[in-house]
Design a protein around this motif. Structure first.
Motif, PDB file in Angstrom:
ATOM      1  N   ASP A   6       9.673 -32.088 -11.651  1.00  0.00           N
ATOM      2  CA  ASP A   6      10.093 -30.725 -11.326  1.00  0.00           C
ATOM      3  C   ASP A   6       8.898 -29.872 -10.904  1.00  0.00           C
ATOM      4  N   ALA A   7       7.760 -30.086 -11.567  1.00  0.00           N
ATOM      5  CA  ALA A   7       6.550 -29.339 -11.221  1.00  0.00           C
ATOM      6  C   ALA A   7       6.118 -29.659  -9.792  1.00  0.00           C
ATOM      7  N   GLU A   8       6.160 -30.930  -9.428  1.00  0.00           N
ATOM      8  CA  GLU A   8       5.789 -31.317  -8.065  1.00  0.00           C
ATOM      9  C   GLU A   8       6.749 -30.709  -7.047  1.00  0.00           C
ATOM     10  N   ASP A   9       8.032 -30.699  -7.360  1.00  0.00           N
ATOM     11  CA  ASP A   9       9.019 -30.077  -6.465  1.00  0.00           C
ATOM     12  C   ASP A   9       8.746 -28.587  -6.310  1.00  0.00           C
ATOM     13  N   LEU A  10       8.412 -27.937  -7.415  1.00  0.00           N
ATOM     14  CA  LEU A  10       8.140 -26.503  -7.373  1.00  0.00           C
ATOM     15  C   LEU A  10       6.892 -26.211  -6.542  1.00  0.00           C
ATOM     16  N   VAL A  11       5.866 -27.014  -6.700  1.00  0.00           N
ATOM     17  CA  VAL A  11       4.644 -26.827  -5.906  1.00  0.00           C
ATOM     18  C   VAL A  11       4.944 -27.068  -4.430  1.00  0.00           C
ATOM     19  N   GLN A  12       5.719 -28.096  -4.145  1.00  0.00           N
ATOM     20  CA  GLN A  12       6.073 -28.378  -2.756  1.00  0.00           C
ATOM     21  C   GLN A  12       6.838 -27.205  -2.139  1.00  0.00           C
TER      22      GLN A  12
END
Length: 174
Positions: free
Chosen positions: A26-32
């Motif tokens: 989820d963190a990677e999706d949010l950063v993306q």
């Protein structure tokens, strides 16, 4: 510009996103999503305080992600509000109890979600993010008077929804 201001902040964004989401994926999706939004609006960025700019984008993206996931926004908030508008002992709730109560948040969330996108933008920038009218106007690329007008209309629509739910006085009832 994007490479100069944004890429050095990616590790910070990942750490903050992980603290917000608690899940690496989820963190990677949010950063993306944050990077995509930053790239799209890079032409409006003045080059000052890139970390604050990116973290604001991230916060707004996370708020939108939560808003999309909340199923109670699809329910009719008025049904619960009429049931909960009077305290069990028959005494009306105090203003503090109304504002702190969950039903108030639900009505405000539903009213905000029902606003046109342009009105949501100005409410988010001015009332949530604390920007001045002039800052919001520059960010959106519109005249300051347009920001003021949209904000007035948005607040009025939210007040009407609150009044309909019995959480705010109707016009002329003060």
């Amino acid at each position: 510009m994007f490479t100069r201001y944004v890429l050095p902040e990616v590790q910070v964004l990942l750490r903050v996103a992980l603290s917000l989401t608690s899940q690496p994926a989820d963190a990677e999706d949010l950063v993306q999503e944050t990077l995509l939004r930053a790239y799209r609006s890079a032409d409006r960025f003045d080059g000052r305080h890139p970390r604050a700019w990116l973290l604001t984008i991230m916060r707004n993206a996370e708020v939108n992600r939560h808003r999309r996931r909340r199923p109670h926004l699809l329910d009719d908030p008025d049904a619960d509000l009429t049931r909960l508008s009077v305290a069990p002992d028959g005494a009306p709730p105090t203003p503090e109890e109304v504002v702190v109560g969950e039903q108030f948040d639900e009505v405000v969330d539903a009213a905000f979600a029902a606003l046109p996108r342009q009105h949501q933008q100005v409410v988010r920038l001015v009332d949530v993010d604390g920007l001045t009218y002039a800052e919001a106007a520059r960010l959106l690329g519109i005249p300051e008077g347009t920001v003021m007008s949209r904000l007035h209309r948005a607040r009025k629509r939210i007040r009407i929804r609150l009044a309909a739910a019995g959480l705010a006085p109707k016009r002329g009832a003060l």
